[in-house]
Design a protein around this motif. Sequence first.
Motif, PDB file in Angstrom:
ATOM      1  N   ASN A 760       0.691  -7.129   6.241  1.00 15.03           N
ATOM      2  CA  ASN A 760       1.815  -8.041   6.051  1.00 15.03           C
ATOM      3  C   ASN A 760       1.852  -8.606   4.628  1.00 15.03           C
ATOM      4  OD1 ASN A 760       2.700  -7.786   8.794  1.00 15.03           O
ATOM      5  ND2 ASN A 760       1.041  -9.186   9.391  1.00 15.03           N
ATOM      6  N   ARG A 762       3.216  -7.752   0.456  1.00 11.46           N
ATOM      7  CA  ARG A 762       4.132  -6.940  -0.344  1.00 11.46           C
ATOM      8  C   ARG A 762       3.348  -6.485  -1.570  1.00 11.46           C
ATOM      9  NH1 ARG A 762       9.094  -5.512   0.331  1.00 11.46           N
ATOM     10  NH2 ARG A 762      10.509  -4.998  -1.412  1.00 11.46           N
ATOM     11  N   ILE A 778       6.002   4.544   3.697  1.00  8.93           N
ATOM     12  CA  ILE A 778       6.299   4.429   5.136  1.00  8.93           C
ATOM     13  C   ILE A 778       5.234   3.549   5.760  1.00  8.93           C
ATOM     14  CG2 ILE A 778       6.609   5.680   7.281  1.00  8.93           C
ATOM     15  CD1 ILE A 778       7.243   8.175   5.583  1.00  8.93           C
ATOM     16  N   ASN A 780       4.688   1.101   9.401  1.00 13.56           N
ATOM     17  CA  ASN A 780       5.196   0.696  10.721  1.00 13.56           C
ATOM     18  C   ASN A 780       6.564   1.298  11.003  1.00 13.56           C
ATOM     19  OD1 ASN A 780       2.919  -0.819  11.209  1.00 13.56           O
ATOM     20  ND2 ASN A 780       3.860  -2.781  10.658  1.00 13.56           N
ATOM     21  N   GLY A 781       6.778   2.529  10.585  1.00 10.74           N
ATOM     22  CA  GLY A 781       8.032   3.222  10.813  1.00 10.74           C
ATOM     23  C   GLY A 781       9.129   2.832   9.853  1.00 10.74           C
ATOM     24  N   LYS A 782       8.836   1.965   8.930  1.00  9.52           N
ATOM     25  CA  LYS A 782       9.840   1.496   7.971  1.00  9.52           C
ATOM     26  C   LYS A 782       9.740   2.328   6.693  1.00  9.52           C
ATOM     27  CE  LYS A 782      11.258  -2.658   5.438  1.00  9.52           C
ATOM     28  NZ  LYS A 782      10.972  -4.096   5.183  1.00  9.52           N
ATOM     29  N   TRP A 783      10.845   2.921   6.264  1.00  6.26           N
ATOM     30  CA  TRP A 783      10.889   3.738   5.067  1.00  6.26           C
ATOM     31  C   TRP A 783      11.397   2.905   3.899  1.00  6.26           C
ATOM     32  CZ3 TRP A 783      11.174   9.543   5.110  1.00  6.26           C
ATOM     33  CH2 TRP A 783      10.587  10.086   6.279  1.00  6.26           C
ATOM     34  N   GLN A 784      10.585   2.875   2.822  1.00  4.36           N
ATOM     35  CA  GLN A 784      10.937   2.062   1.657  1.00  4.36           C
ATOM     36  C   GLN A 784      10.919   2.961   0.426  1.00  4.36           C
ATOM     37  OE1 GLN A 784       8.719  -1.921   1.967  1.00  4.36           O
ATOM     38  NE2 GLN A 784       7.645  -0.639   3.496  1.00  4.36           N
ATOM     39  N   ASP A 799       6.374  -3.397   1.742  1.00  2.37           N
ATOM     40  CA  ASP A 799       5.584  -4.161   2.705  1.00  2.37           C
ATOM     41  C   ASP A 799       4.517  -3.260   3.305  1.00  2.37           C
ATOM     42  OD1 ASP A 799       7.110  -6.448   2.318  1.00  2.37           O
ATOM     43  OD2 ASP A 799       8.610  -5.812   3.820  1.00  2.37           O
ATOM     44  N   GLY A 801       2.914  -3.902   6.297  1.00  2.00           N
ATOM     45  CA  GLY A 801       3.010  -3.831   7.748  1.00  2.00           C
ATOM     46  C   GLY A 801       1.791  -4.415   8.439  1.00  2.00           C
TER      47      GLY A 801
END
Length: 829
Positions: A760, A762, A778, A780-784, A799, A801
Motif C-alpha cells: 500500500n 506509491r 501490475i 492486485n490486478g490493477k494495470w498502471q 501503487d 497493493g
Amino acid sequence: MGSSCSKLRSVDVVEGQRPVRKVSVKNGRQPTPPRRHRQLAAEQHCPNNSPSQDSTTKIQQTDGEEDTQEQVEAAVHGESKETTDVTNVEQKKEQTSPNNEHAENTVAELQETIGEHDDQRQADVHDDSKETTDVTTVEQKKERNIPNNEGNKDTVVELQETIGEQDDHPQAEIHEDSKEIADATAVEQKKEQTTPDSDPCKDTATELKETIGEQGDQGQAEVHEESKETTDVTAVEQKKEQTTPDSEPWKDNATELQETIGEQGDQGQEEVHGDLADPSVQNNEGASTTIMEQKTPKPRTKKDLIPDLEVFKDLDERAVQAPEGHATIKDLVLYLIETAETPLEKARVLFRWVTSHIQYAVDSYVTGSFKSQSTAPAAVFQQRMSVCQGYSDLYKEMCSLADVKCVTISGRSKGGSYQVGDKFGPNSDHAWNAVEIDGRWYLLDCTWAAGNTHLQKRTFEFEYNEHYFFTDPEVFVTDHHPMDNKWQLLEELVPLNIFENQAHFESSFFNLGLLPKFLSPTMSPVCTQNGEATISIKIPEPMTFKYDIYPYEGGCSQNENVLLEIVDNVAMFQVAPAQKGKFLLQIYGKKRCPATRKLSLSQICSYVVDSAGPMPGHVAFPRLETSTWGPGPWLLDGFISDVSHPKAIVTLPEGEAKIELNSVKPLQYMCNMKEDGLKWSNYAIAQVNDLTASVYVRAPKTGQFTLTIWVKEEGDKTYSKSMYYLLKCNKCKTDASPYPKKYNSRCLLYEPLDGRLAGNRRIHFRVVCPNSEKVVVIANGKWQQLVRNANDSWEGDADTGEQGKILSVSRKKPGEKQYWTLLEYEVVA
C-alpha cells in the motif's frame, strides 16, 4: 635421498586420492623403497670408483743428448751434475711433502732466485735461449689443461726448492731488474686475491712461465732465428689444443714441469720431444668422463643451434624406421649416418635411434635384477633393453664410431621415485651424456627421452620427449646434478643443497615455454605466514591450470584449501592449509587454445608447503566445477576487455558491491550466489548497457559466498561460459533485501532495486527496455502504465497493493497483443 631414474610424466587423477603416476623413463639403478623406509644409503649395485690416478708423463730426450753433453758442461762450469742430484732429491721429497697453505708467497722469491741465476750465467747462455723457449712453450701448452686442484700449492713449493737449489751459486750482486719483477709479481698476487672466479693455481703457473721466459730473454745477447720457428710451432700446437677436450690433472703437469726445469739446468740445450698424454678421468658410479678444457666455449642455446626442428625430419624418420638385422653396432651406425653431413646431424640420428629402439627394463628395475645384467653397449644392442647406464654407454659407443666426441656423465637425478623434498645420498643414481659440437658441449638424456613407464603395471611405452635433446644447461640442472660439477656447463654452479631444495620441475613445464625464473618462489618448502602462502607463475601466453594438495606423508586431497586465480598474466595459488604440517602441492597445466581444449593437463611442477597452522576462524575455500577463480580466463581469451575487479576475492564492506565488465561484443548475462551449496536467490543481478555489464551483489548475512556469472553470445541457446568470484562479508544490513526477480537480461532497471516492497505504498519505477510498445506495472490486478521518455526509458509512479502479493512489470512488443513479464517484486508489510 637419491632418486632413481624414472620421472613423473603424467598422472591419472582420481577425485580425493593421490594420482597414480605414469613415469617417464627417468631410470635409475635401484628402485626407491616406500617413503617411510627410504634412507640416504648409497646404491649397492654401483661400485664406487676410486679417484683417478695421476699418470706421470716423462719428457723424452733425443739421441743427440750425449753428443752435446760436454759442450753443455763447459758452458755451465760443471754445475749440471750437482743440479741433477739436487733435482732428483727434491722430486723424491715431493711425494711425501705435506700441503702448504702459503703457495701464493713463493712466486716472488722464485723470480728473485731465477733473476740471480740469470746474472751469473749471462756470458754463457747464448745458445740456451732456444731450449728455454722450447721448454716454456711446452709448459704453456700444458698449463691450458690444468684443472683446479687443491694439491698444486704443494707442488709450487717443491718446485721453488728445486729451482732454488739448481741456481744456488754465489753472485756478485742482485740486479735491479729482479727487484722490479718481484714488485710486479707482488702486485699481481694482490690483484689475484681480489679477483672473483679466479684460479690461483692457474695464475701462479702463468707467472712462473713468464719468469722462466724472462730468464731466457735476459740471458741472451740476441734472439736466434730458431726462436721464431719455435714460436710458429707453438702457435700451431695452441690452435690444435683449442679443439682438444682432454686435459691432464695438475699433478702430472707439475711433475713434468719440475723435470723439465731440472733438465734445463742440467743439460742446458737438450731438446724436448714427445706429446703430452691426455688420460681420461673415471667419474663416480662407473661413468667414464673425459675432462674438458678450462676454456671450453660457452654453450649456445638449443634455439640458437637448432632454430627449427623440421631440419631433422628426414633424419628422425631414418632413425625411427631403421630396419632390423644389422649384425654389429658399427654396421648400424654406418647405416644411420649415411645421410648425416655434420656432427650435429650424426648426434641427432643416433639419439633418435636409441630413444626409439631401446626399451627401458622396467621389470628388472622394479625387482632389482638389473644389477646382474650387463649394461655394456654390445649387450644393450643385442637385447634392445636396459637401464640408464646401458642407454648412455651405448649412445657413447655409437658416437665414437661416428667420430662424434661424447662422454657419459653420472650424477644425481630427480627421477620417477623422487618426490619434491627428498634428499640425496653420496652416490650417483643416473647416467646421461654430453656431446661436443663445434667446440661446445651439449647435454642430452637418451633414457628420459625414450618414453614412459608404469611401475605398478611394469610396462614401458615409447613416447619421444624432445626436451632431453641438447637441453640448455640452466634447464638441465633442475633435474640432473652431475658428480663432477664442471658438467653443469654453467658459469655459476648450482650447489647440491640448492638442487635439493628447488621446486620440482617436469619437462612439460619447459615445454609450455615456462622457466624457473617465472616462478615465485623457486625454492621449496614454502612456509606459510598468517596461515597462508602464495605461489605465482608468470605465463607468457594463455594457459589453464589445475592443482592437487595432499598431506606430505599421504592421505586424501585437500583442494578446498587452495584458491587459484590469474591476474595480469600471473597465475597465483593461494594455499591456506587447515592444519599444521607439511603438504605436497602438485600443479598441472596446458596451453589455453582451441587445439588443446580436449587435451588433458600435465603435471608441470610441485612444492612442499610447510604450514605453521591456520589462523583462528579458518574457513576453507568453496569447491568449484572448475579450478580457476576470477575473470582471468575471460581476459586471457579476449572475451572481455576490462573488469572493475580483476582479483577473485571481493570484499563487501557494507554488504554490497557492484562489478562491471566490458566486453568486446554484445553479450547476455545471468548470475547467482551460493553459500556452501545453498543458493541465495536474487541476491545478485546483472544489467547490461551496450557493451558494459553491471553485476550487483548483496550479502544476505556475514560470511563468504560464491558468485557465478554466466554469459552467452547473440544467437547462442545456452549460457556456455562462466566465471567465479569469492565474496567475503564481515558486515551487512539487517534483513537485507534481495533484488527483484528478473526475466529479461536486456531490461535495465534503475529503480526500485530492492526486491521487497512495502504494501500500500506509491513507488517510483524507472526501467529501460528496448523494442517495447507499452510498459505497465501490475499490482492486485490493477494495470498502471509507465510513460516513455526520449531516451527510450519508461518511468512513473505506481501503487504496490496489498502485502503477500506479487507485483510485476511487463511489456508489449510492437504488433503483439501479449504482455511479457520483465520483473517481479514481493510485497511485504
